[in-house]
Design a protein around this motif. Structure first.
Motif, PDB file in Angstrom:
ATOM      1  N   SER A 102       0.823  -1.210   0.000  1.00 22.03           N
ATOM      2  CA  SER A 102       0.000   0.000   0.000  1.00 22.03           C
ATOM      3  C   SER A 102       0.856   1.258   0.000  1.00 22.03           C
ATOM      4  N   ALA A 103       2.002   1.211   0.688  1.00 21.50           N
ATOM      5  CA  ALA A 103       2.927   2.349   0.640  1.00 21.50           C
ATOM      6  C   ALA A 103       3.393   2.597  -0.789  1.00 21.50           C
ATOM      7  N   THR A 104       3.546   1.531  -1.563  1.00 19.28           N
ATOM      8  CA  THR A 104       3.941   1.670  -2.965  1.00 19.28           C
ATOM      9  C   THR A 104       2.827   2.312  -3.773  1.00 19.28           C
ATOM     10  N   VAL A 105       1.582   1.974  -3.461  1.00 17.81           N
ATOM     11  CA  VAL A 105       0.445   2.613  -4.126  1.00 17.81           C
ATOM     12  C   VAL A 105       0.459   4.112  -3.855  1.00 17.81           C
ATOM     13  N   VAL A 106       0.657   4.487  -2.590  1.00 20.51           N
ATOM     14  CA  VAL A 106       0.676   5.912  -2.251  1.00 20.51           C
ATOM     15  C   VAL A 106       1.882   6.596  -2.897  1.00 20.51           C
ATOM     16  N   ALA A 107       3.015   5.917  -2.947  1.00 25.89           N
ATOM     17  CA  ALA A 107       4.179   6.484  -3.640  1.00 25.89           C
ATOM     18  C   ALA A 107       3.844   6.768  -5.105  1.00 25.89           C
ATOM     19  N   ALA A 108       3.044   5.914  -5.725  1.00 26.74           N
ATOM     20  CA  ALA A 108       2.613   6.159  -7.101  1.00 26.74           C
ATOM     21  C   ALA A 108       1.737   7.408  -7.182  1.00 26.74           C
ATOM     22  N   LEU A 109       0.877   7.597  -6.186  1.00 23.35           N
ATOM     23  CA  LEU A 109       0.051   8.808  -6.149  1.00 23.35           C
ATOM     24  C   LEU A 109       0.922  10.048  -5.961  1.00 23.35           C
ATOM     25  N   VAL A 110       1.942   9.932  -5.102  1.00 19.61           N
ATOM     26  CA  VAL A 110       2.878  11.041  -4.890  1.00 19.61           C
ATOM     27  C   VAL A 110       3.645  11.337  -6.176  1.00 19.61           C
ATOM     28  N   SER A 111       4.103  10.272  -6.830  1.00 18.88           N
ATOM     29  CA  SER A 111       4.838  10.419  -8.084  1.00 18.88           C
ATOM     30  C   SER A 111       3.996  11.127  -9.145  1.00 18.88           C
ATOM     31  N   ASP A 112       2.694  10.845  -9.151  1.00 15.55           N
ATOM     32  CA  ASP A 112       1.799  11.444 -10.143  1.00 15.55           C
ATOM     33  C   ASP A 112       1.340  12.849  -9.757  1.00 15.55           C
ATOM     34  N   GLY A 113       1.803  13.346  -8.597  1.00 19.98           N
ATOM     35  CA  GLY A 113       1.447  14.690  -8.169  1.00 19.98           C
ATOM     36  C   GLY A 113       0.060  14.825  -7.593  1.00 19.98           C
ATOM     37  N   ILE A 114      -0.572  13.707  -7.267  1.00 19.28           N
ATOM     38  CA  ILE A 114      -1.936  13.727  -6.732  1.00 19.28           C
ATOM     39  C   ILE A 114      -1.941  14.099  -5.259  1.00 19.28           C
ATOM     40  N   VAL A 115      -0.914  13.696  -4.536  1.00 19.53           N
ATOM     41  CA  VAL A 115      -0.828  13.934  -3.100  1.00 19.53           C
ATOM     42  C   VAL A 115       0.649  14.000  -2.742  1.00 19.53           C
ATOM     43  N   SER A 116       0.955  14.511  -1.569  1.00 23.74           N
ATOM     44  CA  SER A 116       2.317  14.508  -1.050  1.00 23.74           C
ATOM     45  C   SER A 116       2.353  13.663   0.209  1.00 23.74           C
ATOM     46  N   TRP A 117       3.516  13.093   0.523  1.00 29.24           N
ATOM     47  CA  TRP A 117       3.647  12.397   1.800  1.00 29.24           C
ATOM     48  C   TRP A 117       3.378  13.349   2.967  1.00 29.24           C
TER      49      TRP A 117
END
Length: 518
Positions: A102-117
């Motif tokens: 799931s952390a990898t999923v969120v990293a993908a969202l971060v990578s896409d600029g959708i959210v930040s850590w």
């Protein structure tokens, strides 16, 4: 930017830890393809022997080196006593191995600029609350994925046990007092991490389950992987959960972890998870393409919270974002274990410098076999021989997780006082009780005894057996069904109970309910 400075600081610290604090790790011989090949052969023999000896009914292993899956095999059976064999495509429930996925999923969202850590949960999911206003206003996705929010580790697990769904559990976390100051303490929380994932995905307008599939599973061709229990249940080639009954592995309980899907609800295969490991050892690159930006994925492996020492190897252990970060006998490693007490054991271990990773998924609990096999494989790769019986050492750790607590509970209630004080009439205890966290509970007469009903619409029922005075016993835990726990009442001068404390819901001192309605 402050985030970049902090990340740089942690990278420098991690380098210092490996080179200075653990100098012998850097001096290990460079691993060779020949040594890896020999290690795989010996690992296969260890796994076959362990299954033949009854260590687990079945398991599957995937090994990745560089961008290649170099080992992929199943051992044993999906269901003890039945002929269906485990193979590389058998679907297992992977329990807390879900967290780094799931952390990898969120990293993908971060990578896409959708959210930040460092996006604030108050901005992403304004309805969510912690018990105190300041942490609520400052809480970030990073805080929840590193277990430093102050939420007690078991917060919400108890509500899941009695049938509440994810939305209701996350709502009720606001009633849980913190176990530490905000960002000052590490407390491993399934539902804290779950909220971090749910908040991160809000901006997409999709459910967590759909976003995980879109951002990770589909991109890697993980066709048998899902964050929905219903999808797991549809697979014919799936592994049952096993516990020991009278010394024999038995598939007794099914586990639906949908409420905590980001933290423990992924199901997958050795083949699929090996593709995910390829992405991790490739630092976001898969099949020659950058799927996740390195700076988004790197942050998951920064050691944020100290966890103490590895209980077997003694290596220093930290938590990043959904990942354990350890500095041990063979240098820096990233990993995570998973377990369901009703019958699952899983593990991933990655040596990033060597771009080497192993994933092991098994269908039984308790067992330390995944860690034992992983540590043995690492010894073989780095040293050429196994230092000690790691399977035996880790079996001891997992056997101790429940055993002493169960025995202590049995000893506490081994025999009532003689003579035991009599109970009041059943009518003294019968009625409705409630508090904000647990909600409603009902005690009713049933034959010569009492029954406690808790959860949404009384979803869970527990028989109460008189022990002494206004204290009753019940056996609520499917993971340890022979472990008694107390349910006590406070009876007033009017002959009616004014309050009830449910022992198995009182981990965070929220198990006392007041009588309502009469």
């Amino acid at each position: 930017m402050r985030l970049d400075r902090n990340l740089c600081h942690w990278r420098i610290w991690a380098f210092f830890a490996v080179v200075v604090l653990w100098p012998h790790a850097a001096a290990a011989d460079t691993i060779t393809p020949e040594r890896i090949t020999a290690a795989m052969s010996k690992l296969e023999a260890l796994a076959e022997g362990a299954v033949a000896d009854g260590a687990v009914p079945g398991l599957a292993i995937g090994i990745v080196h560089g961008d290649e899956v170099i080992f992929l095999k199943g051992f044993g059976h999906c269901d003890a006593g039945k002929p269906e064999a485990v193979d590389a495509d058998t679907v297992f429930q992977i329990a807390s191995l879900s967290k780094p996925v799931s952390a990898t999923v969120v990293a993908a969202l971060v990578s896409d600029g959708i959210v930040s850590w460092d996006s604030k949960v108050a901005d992403l999911d304004p309805a969510f609350r912690l018990a105190e206003p300041y942490p609520t206003s400052e809480l970030t996705v990073r805080d929840l994925f590193s277990h430093r929010s102050g939420l007690p580790g078991t917060a919400g697990d108890d509500l899941e046990d009695i049938g509440y769904d994810r939305a209701e559990i996350l709502h009720r976390l606001r009633f849980v007092p913190p176990s530490s100051s905000f960002r000052a303490g590490y407390s491993y929380s399934n539902f804290g991490l779950t909220e971090g994932a749910i908040a991160a995905v809000k901006q997409t307008g999709k459910s967590w389950e759909d976003a995980a599939e879109e951002k990770l599973y589909r991109r890697l061709g993980m066709a048998s992987t899902s964050s929905r229990h219903a999808d797991f249940a549809k697979h014919a080639n799936r592994a049952a959960l096993h516990v020991k009954v009278d010394g024999v592995w038995a598939a007794k309980v099914r586990r639906d972890p949908d409420a905590q899907a980001p933290a423990g609800g992924v199901s997958s295969t050795a083949r699929d998870l090996s593709q995910w490991v390829r992405l991790i050892v490739g630092n976001g690159v898969y099949d020659g393409k950058t799927l996740i930006a390195a700076d988004a994925l790197d942050q998951t492996h920064v050691p944020l919270m100290a966890r103490g020492k590895n209980p077997v190897s003694g290596g220093a252990s930290f938590y990043g974002l959904g990942w354990n970060v350890e500095f041990g006998r063979h240098g820096l490693s990233w990993g995570h274990a998973g377990a369901f007490g009703v019958g699952a054991r899983t593990l991933v271990t990655i040596f990033p410098k060597e771009r080497l990773g192993i994933v092991i998924i098994a269908n039984a609990f308790p067992t330390g076999l995944p860690e034992g096999l992983s540590d043995s494989f690492a010894d073989l790769v780095f040293e050429g021989s196994v230092e000690k019986d790691w399977i035996k050492a880790w079996d001891g750790i997992y056997a101790s997780l429940f055993g002493p607590a169960v025995e202590a509970a049995k000893a506490t209630y081994a025999a009532p006082p003689s003579p035991a004080r009599p109970a009041a009439p059943a009518s003294a205890y019968a009625g409705r009780y409630a508090n904000d966290f647990i909600g409603d509970a009902v005690v009713v007469s049933a034959g010569d005894g009492l029954v406690l009903k808790v959860g949404p619409a009384g979803a869970r029922s527990y028989s109460l057996t008189h022990y002494d005075g206004d204290l009753f016993l019940t056996f609520p835990d499917t993971e340890t069904p022979d472990r008694p726990t107390g349910v006590s009442f406070v009876v007033g001068p009017d002959g009616k109970a004014s309050a009830m404390t449910i022992g198995f819901l009182n981990d965070n001192h929220l198990g006392t309910l007041r009588r309502v309605g009469d």
